[in-house]
Scaffold this active site. Structure first.
Site, PDB file in Angstrom:
ATOM      1  N   ASN A 146      -0.542  10.893  21.660  1.00 15.98           N
ATOM      2  CA  ASN A 146      -0.524  11.938  20.628  1.00 15.98           C
ATOM      3  C   ASN A 146       0.788  11.969  19.851  1.00 15.98           C
ATOM      4  O   ASN A 146       0.937  12.769  18.936  1.00 15.98           O
ATOM      5  CB  ASN A 146      -0.815  13.315  21.241  1.00 15.98           C
ATOM      6  CG  ASN A 146       0.394  13.912  21.928  1.00 15.98           C
ATOM      7  OD1 ASN A 146       1.188  13.191  22.535  1.00 15.98           O
ATOM      8  ND2 ASN A 146       0.551  15.219  21.854  1.00 15.98           N
TER       9      ASN A 146
ATOM     10  N   LYS B  78      -6.804   9.521  19.427  1.00 17.74           N
ATOM     11  CA  LYS B  78      -5.787   9.406  20.487  1.00 17.74           C
ATOM     12  C   LYS B  78      -5.897   8.100  21.281  1.00 17.74           C
ATOM     13  O   LYS B  78      -4.901   7.614  21.801  1.00 17.74           O
ATOM     14  CB  LYS B  78      -5.867  10.610  21.430  1.00 17.74           C
ATOM     15  CG  LYS B  78      -5.404  11.905  20.769  1.00 17.74           C
ATOM     16  CD  LYS B  78      -5.357  13.060  21.752  1.00 17.74           C
ATOM     17  CE  LYS B  78      -4.884  14.317  21.047  1.00 17.74           C
ATOM     18  NZ  LYS B  78      -4.619  15.412  21.983  1.00 17.74           N
TER      19      LYS B  78
END
Length: 275
Positions: free
Chosen positions: A88, A67
């Site tokens: 994300n 991420k």
């Protein structure tokens, strides 16, 4: 006609139900697309980025441990991704720029914060873990006017890194969070502990408030050892399924400009796939 491709990247990723959820929505809304798992090493991220730029893949979700790692490959980050430095969801805009967004913040707010009892702004929160989802949880709490937030991580330096982003965050040493557990109204597991059946916390969390709310961001398995422990002690618990669904709902909207319905059929389908 060739199907448009979407995917989720991460490692490990076999537990993810993202393909089941997104493919359900593609079918429901008659979109000629498919969504798949891509378990990749760090060295393969650049190859995935090339496929998005060439429109071989239309968009991706990003899960642990990438991420943060994916950000340098993007043209820019927007909205919650700017504040959390955590991405994300990745998509191409009309000018072929690679855009990184964070839908975890919305997912956490939509999933849990309405369920937390009154006067949530006076609650003391402890987050366990400083990994990929932790900054999203912190921002979601702050946006919901909850400011008394503590965080504990096995690697202390990672906690300090988050404190640089969120100045008012209280940092608790990992071995001290057990004895301080009775100070907290809400405890949130943002670690991957519980993903595997042999994973367990070595900390002693028995000194908890009787009014505690426990939230686990893991959704598969549906009940981690921590959820089972707190449930057996009559504590209100939540797993990560609702957060997973709502972050996915927002990602689906960003890619397709359709706000998909979270209906009973989808819930039953997802629950049937949980361990």
């Amino acid at each position: 006609m060739k199907k448009t491709k979407f995917a989720i990247i991460g490692n490990p990723i076999s537990h993810s139900l993202s393909p089941i959820m997104h493919n359900y929505w593609f079918k429901k809304y008659k979109i000629n697309a498919e969504y798949e798992l891509l378990e990749i090493d760090k060295s393969e991220i650049q190859n995935v980025i090339k496929k998005i730029k060439s429109k071989e893949i239309r968009g991706i979700n990003v899960t642990l441990p990438y991420k943060n790692f994916i950000i340098p490959f993007l043209t820019k980050t927007i909205n919650d991704a700017n504040e959390t430095h955590s991405v994300n969801t990745v998509m191409l805009d009309d000018n072929n720029n690679l855009i990184g967004e964070n839908t975890d913040v919305f997912g956490f707010q939509a999933a849990y914060l309405k369920s937390i009892p009154n006067q949530a702004n006076k609650k003391k929160v402890l987050i366990l873990g400083a990994g990929g989802v932790a900054p999203s949880i912190i921002l979601a709490l702050l946006k919901s006017n909850i400011h008394d937030i503590s965080l504990s991580n096995r690697t202390f330096e990672k906690s300090l890194f988050l404190k640089k982003k969120f100045k008012n965050l209280n940092v608790v040493k990992w071995n001290d969070c057990s004895k301080d557990i009775n100070k907290f109204d809400i405890v949130i597991n943002a670690t991957s502990l519980g993903l595997n059946s042999n994973d367990k916390f070595t900390n002693d969390f028995s000194n908890f408030k009787k009014t505690l709310v426990y939230i686990d961001t893991i959704y598969n398995p549906a009940e981690t050892k921590m959820i089972k422990y707190f449930k057996s002690n009559k504590i209100k618990t939540f797993n990560g399924l609702n957060m997973f669904i709502y972050q996915g709902q927002k990602a689906f909207y960003l890619w397709n400009k359709i706000n998909p319905e979270v209906d009973d059929e989808l819930l039953e389908l997802l629950e049937s796939k949980l361990n």
